[in-house]
Design an enzyme around this catalytic site. Structure first.
Site, PDB file in Angstrom:
ATOM      1  CB  CYS A  74      -0.479   0.060   1.412  1.00 28.26           C
ATOM      2  SG  CYS A  74      -1.632   2.178   1.351  1.00 28.26           S
ATOM      3  CB  CYS A  77       0.280   2.575   4.104  1.00 34.62           C
ATOM      4  SG  CYS A  77      -1.290   1.815   3.578  1.00 34.62           S
TER       5      CYS A  77
END
Length: 315
Positions: A74, A77
């Protein structure tokens, strides 16, 4: 922050996720978090099914635990996680940051209703509180954290976490000792004895009428006691909609709103009620609003604005 994005604890109970003692848990390194490693450190902990009960549910009784759901693949993230970790250190235990790799901990992700990441939620006294989704700017993250801390105080979870594993925290300094005068009130709030908390704060104020912390504590304990006695919130709101000039029911809905984090809505409701009412009813609403100002705290911008609006409505 909108009222839809931040709700009162109580929607989801996560305590059932606790794993049996000794059950295995994943330990993975977290991108963008130098020095934390698998076990976390300072005020950041890597959460797994094995330690969820101790590190999240049990710790959330003292102060909120913020959960950052992430994965190695991700990219957003990697932007958000360092911001959260920096704030966890800055707030020095007022909240604990738990990092959860969704690939390694699918049961936790499923229980929290994770559909996409990054996702940030909080746990207060074992109950899930939605915060936000996506890599939002740091200034906005701070707003969510501040709102969470205000709500947590109202729920009796405004303590301070100890560093994870006793890890030292740079420039954290020593935590000031809690004034022993508040011990009885703190203990009563911890066990959910709201009558006991009210009585304890009243005893402090009898000796020190100008004690700001006791004044706020008393207002918050009374607020929680009123809300706990209301029964169905839906019924209260329906009653208020049917009786817009009923001081009692308008005050009850304002209590629900403040306890749920919708402070501005509560203040606006009562200021409007002051405008519509007269005599004793008007005074009841005015005094109730002043008590809610005490519960939220004089330094809050919404309180400052609420006082201006109340003065305009009265004069």
């Amino acid at each position: 922050m909108t009222s839809e994005s931040f709700s009162r604890p109580g929607a989801v109970d996560l305590s059932g996720l606790s794993a049996p003692t000794g059950s295995p848990g994943a330990t993975t390194g977290r991108p963008g978090a130098p020095g934390q490693g698998a076990a976390g450190g300072g005020y950041v902990v890597e959460v797994t099914e094995a330690n969820f009960q101790t590190e999240v549910v049990e710790r959330s009784v003292t102060a909120p635990v913020v959960l950052d759901f992430w994965a190695t693949w991700c990219q957003p993230c990697k932007q958000l996680s360092p911001v959260l970790e920096r704030l966890a250190t800055e707030y020095a235990g007022r909240f604990l940051l738990g990092t959860i790799d969704v690939d390694q901990n699918p049961r936790i992700a499923q229980a929290a209703g994770v559909q996409s990441i990054p996702l940030v939620v909080a746990v207060v006294r074992g109950q899930l509180v939605p915060l936000f989704q996506g890599a939002v700017p740091e200034a906005q993250v701070r707003q969510f954290i501040e709102e969470l801390l205000r709500l947590s105080e109202g729920q009796g979870a405004a303590g301070t976490h100890q560093p994870v594993g006793g890890a030292p925290v740079e420039d954290a300094g020593e935590e000031p000792a809690r004034d022993p005068r508040y011990a009885d009130a703190d203990a009563a709030l911890e066990r959910g004895d709201l009558d006991g908390a009210v009585a304890a704060f009243e005893r402090i104020l009898a000796q020190a009428p100008s004690d700001a912390e006791a004044t706020r504590g008393l207002a918050r304990a009374k607020l929680l006691r009123r809300v706990s006695a209301l029964g169905s919130g839906a019924d209260v709101r329906a009653d208020a909609a049917a009786k817009p000039d009923d001081a009692r029911v308008q005050c009850a809905v304002a209590d629900l709103d403040v306890a749920g984090g919708h402070v501005a809505d509560a203040f606006s409701r009562l200021v409007d009620t002051v405008r519509r009412t007269t005599g004793d009813d008007r005074n009841v609403v005015r005094l109730h609003l002043l008590e809610l100002f005490e519960a939220v705290g004089p330094e809050d911008e919404r309180v400052r604005q609420g006082r201006k609006d109340l003065s305009a409505a009265l004069f």
